[in-house]
Design an enzyme around this catalytic site. Structure first.
Site, PDB file in Angstrom:
ATOM      1  N   ASP A   1     -67.381 102.604  -9.371  1.00 58.08           N
ATOM      2  CA  ASP A   1     -67.637 104.040  -9.520  1.00 58.08           C
ATOM      3  C   ASP A   1     -67.206 104.536 -10.905  1.00 58.08           C
ATOM      4  O   ASP A   1     -66.263 104.005 -11.496  1.00 58.08           O
ATOM      5  CB  ASP A   1     -66.845 104.781  -8.413  1.00 58.08           C
ATOM      6  CG  ASP A   1     -67.378 106.178  -8.178  1.00 58.08           C
ATOM      7  OD1 ASP A   1     -68.398 106.548  -8.784  1.00 58.08           O
ATOM      8  OD2 ASP A   1     -66.762 106.902  -7.381  1.00 58.08           O
TER       9      ASP A   1
ATOM     10  N   HIS B   1     -74.482 103.434 -16.686  1.00 57.98           N
ATOM     11  CA  HIS B   1     -74.904 102.364 -15.766  1.00 57.98           C
ATOM     12  C   HIS B   1     -75.146 101.059 -16.529  1.00 57.98           C
ATOM     13  O   HIS B   1     -74.838  99.977 -16.050  1.00 57.98           O
ATOM     14  CB  HIS B   1     -76.180 102.771 -15.018  1.00 57.98           C
ATOM     15  CG  HIS B   1     -75.971 103.930 -14.083  1.00 57.98           C
ATOM     16  ND1 HIS B   1     -74.893 104.002 -13.231  1.00 57.98           N
ATOM     17  CD2 HIS B   1     -76.689 105.065 -13.856  1.00 57.98           C
ATOM     18  CE1 HIS B   1     -74.963 105.117 -12.524  1.00 57.98           C
ATOM     19  NE2 HIS B   1     -76.036 105.787 -12.899  1.00 57.98           N
TER      20      HIS B   1
ATOM     21  N   LEU C   1     -68.562  80.603  -6.486  1.00 57.53           N
ATOM     22  CA  LEU C   1     -68.469  82.012  -6.081  1.00 57.53           C
ATOM     23  C   LEU C   1     -69.784  82.526  -5.487  1.00 57.53           C
ATOM     24  O   LEU C   1     -70.859  82.301  -6.058  1.00 57.53           O
ATOM     25  CB  LEU C   1     -68.124  82.861  -7.311  1.00 57.53           C
ATOM     26  CG  LEU C   1     -68.076  84.373  -7.074  1.00 57.53           C
ATOM     27  CD1 LEU C   1     -66.776  84.771  -6.378  1.00 57.53           C
ATOM     28  CD2 LEU C   1     -68.229  85.153  -8.388  1.00 57.53           C
TER      29      LEU C   1
HETATM   30  C1  FPP Z   1     -71.479 104.858  -9.248  1.00 56.70           C
HETATM   31  O1  FPP Z   1     -71.065 105.530 -10.394  1.00 56.70           O
HETATM   32  C2  FPP Z   1     -72.260 103.695  -9.652  1.00 56.70           C
HETATM   33  C3  FPP Z   1     -73.506 103.392  -9.209  1.00 56.70           C
HETATM   34  C4  FPP Z   1     -74.220 104.207  -8.233  1.00 56.70           C
HETATM   35  C5  FPP Z   1     -74.241 102.241  -9.747  1.00 56.70           C
HETATM   36  C6  FPP Z   1     -73.431 101.025  -9.967  1.00 56.70           C
HETATM   37  C7  FPP Z   1     -74.229 100.029 -10.665  1.00 56.70           C
HETATM   38  C8  FPP Z   1     -73.781  99.223 -11.644  1.00 56.70           C
HETATM   39  C9  FPP Z   1     -72.394  99.221 -12.093  1.00 56.70           C
HETATM   40  C10 FPP Z   1     -74.669  98.231 -12.295  1.00 56.70           C
HETATM   41  C11 FPP Z   1     -75.323  97.354 -11.292  1.00 56.70           C
HETATM   42  C12 FPP Z   1     -75.377  95.993 -11.758  1.00 56.70           C
HETATM   43  C13 FPP Z   1     -75.987  95.004 -11.095  1.00 56.70           C
HETATM   44  C14 FPP Z   1     -75.723  93.631 -11.461  1.00 56.70           C
HETATM   45  C15 FPP Z   1     -76.913  95.239 -10.004  1.00 56.70           C
HETATM   46  P1  FPP Z   1     -71.594 106.999 -10.689  1.00 56.70           P
HETATM   47  O2  FPP Z   1     -72.733 106.924 -11.599  1.00 56.70           O
HETATM   48  O3  FPP Z   1     -71.838 107.716  -9.406  1.00 56.70           O
HETATM   49  O4  FPP Z   1     -70.370 107.595 -11.433  1.00 56.70           O
HETATM   50  P2  FPP Z   1     -69.940 109.123 -11.502  1.00 56.70           P
HETATM   51  O5  FPP Z   1     -69.268 109.407 -10.192  1.00 56.70           O
HETATM   52  O6  FPP Z   1     -69.015 109.138 -12.657  1.00 56.70           O
HETATM   53  O7  FPP Z   1     -71.160 109.962 -11.713  1.00 56.70           O
END
Ligand code: FPP
Length: 256
Positions: free
Chosen positions: A36, A53, A147
């Site tokens: 997150d 992201h 893994l």
């Molecule tokens: C939440 O942070 C994050 C997500 C919804 C996406 C997570 C995805 C990745 C880290 C990359 C994915 C990688 C692969 C390999 C599939 P947010 O954007 O909601 O954060 P915020 O709360 O600060 O807005």
């Protein structure tokens, strides 16, 4: 037996102590992470959310490498939840491209590290390009024994439990199962995670302290570990700290 870790500077006494304290046999088998804070990471830098992201995706590579180095059995990453469809279309589209980008970029390295790629979540709800990339990675890594990189994509725990219930009822209707067959162990066989141990440790970054519909059944006895650090900044040292803190916890599973 103390484990030799590749990430520590030899000169750093504190880190050396931490290294000595990490016991290979007491490492968690299965670590789950709610990644997150990508949006906030980008906002702090005056960048669009998707830049967060993208950085978050690069960080996945770092943490997968570390988890593989520790010889963990499984790492489950919450990449896209069933609730994330509520985000603006452009962000959803971007998030759906990330697994493809990640797997296309790092597949050779994952293969070389003996990593096995799996997913949990509603696969049929994903765009074709995402499914294709995932299928290819699963196929190329299916014989690997290191893994398990388990990517939660279009995953929601309540949905998983409901689907499991439906499958069980279908088996009952077909005469293959009866209510007496249902117990905690047999029910687990209907979940996406049927081939995985329950997570021992669940990490959530960015200061939020909730499960957000992630592995609700599986994390009944999981140790929870939170940090204010945003996912793109969550590095190997902090990962190691989480593992070290985990080793200090006393797991009693309801006993004394
Ligand atoms: C939440 O942070 C994050 C997500 C919804 C996406 C997570 C995805 C990745 C880290 C990359 C994915 C990688 C692969 C390999 C599939 P947010 O954007 O909601 O954060 P915020 O709360 O600060 O807005």
């Amino acid at each position: 037996m103390p484990i030799k870790l590749p990430f520590l500077g030899k000169k750093n006494k504190h880190k050396q102590k931490q290294q000595d304290a990490l016991q290979k046999e007491a490492l968690p088998k299965h670590v789950a992470i709610i990644m997150d804070g990508n949006g906030r990471w980008a906002k702090k830098r005056g960048m669009p959310r998707v830049a967060g992201h993208k950085e978050g995706m690069s960080n996945v590579k770092k943490i997968v490498t570390a988890a593989s180095g520790y010889q963990l059995e499984a790492l489950t990453l919450y990449a896209f939840s069933t609730e994330n469809w509520r985000r603006p279309k452009a962000e959803v589209d971007y998030l759906m491209k990330l697994p493809m980008e990640f797997l296309n970029t790092y597949l050779p390295e994952l293969v070389e590290k003996n990593v096995k790629v799996q997913t949990i979540g509603r696969f049929d709800g994903l765009p074709k390009h995402t499914r294709d990339a995932v299928e290819k990675a699963k196929d190329r890594t299916k014989g690997n024994t290191g893994l398990i990189l388990n990517i939660a994509l279009n995953y929601g725990s309540r949905n998983e439990l409901m689907e499991a219930m439906k499958s069980f009822l279908n088996d009952v209707q077909a005469g293959n199962k009866s209510a007496e067959d249902l117990n905690e162990e047999s029910f687990s066989e209907y979940l996406y995670t049927k081939n995985l141990p329950d997570p021992d440790l669940l990490i959530r970054t960015s200061g939020e302290q909730r499960l957000s519909n992630f592995l609700l059944w599986q994390s009944a006895y999981t140790e929870l570990w939170f940090t204010d650090v945003l996912w793109p900044d969550f590095d190997e040292q902090l990962f190691e700290k989480a593992l070290s803190d985990y080793q200090k916890r006393k797991r009693r599973y309801g006993g004394i």
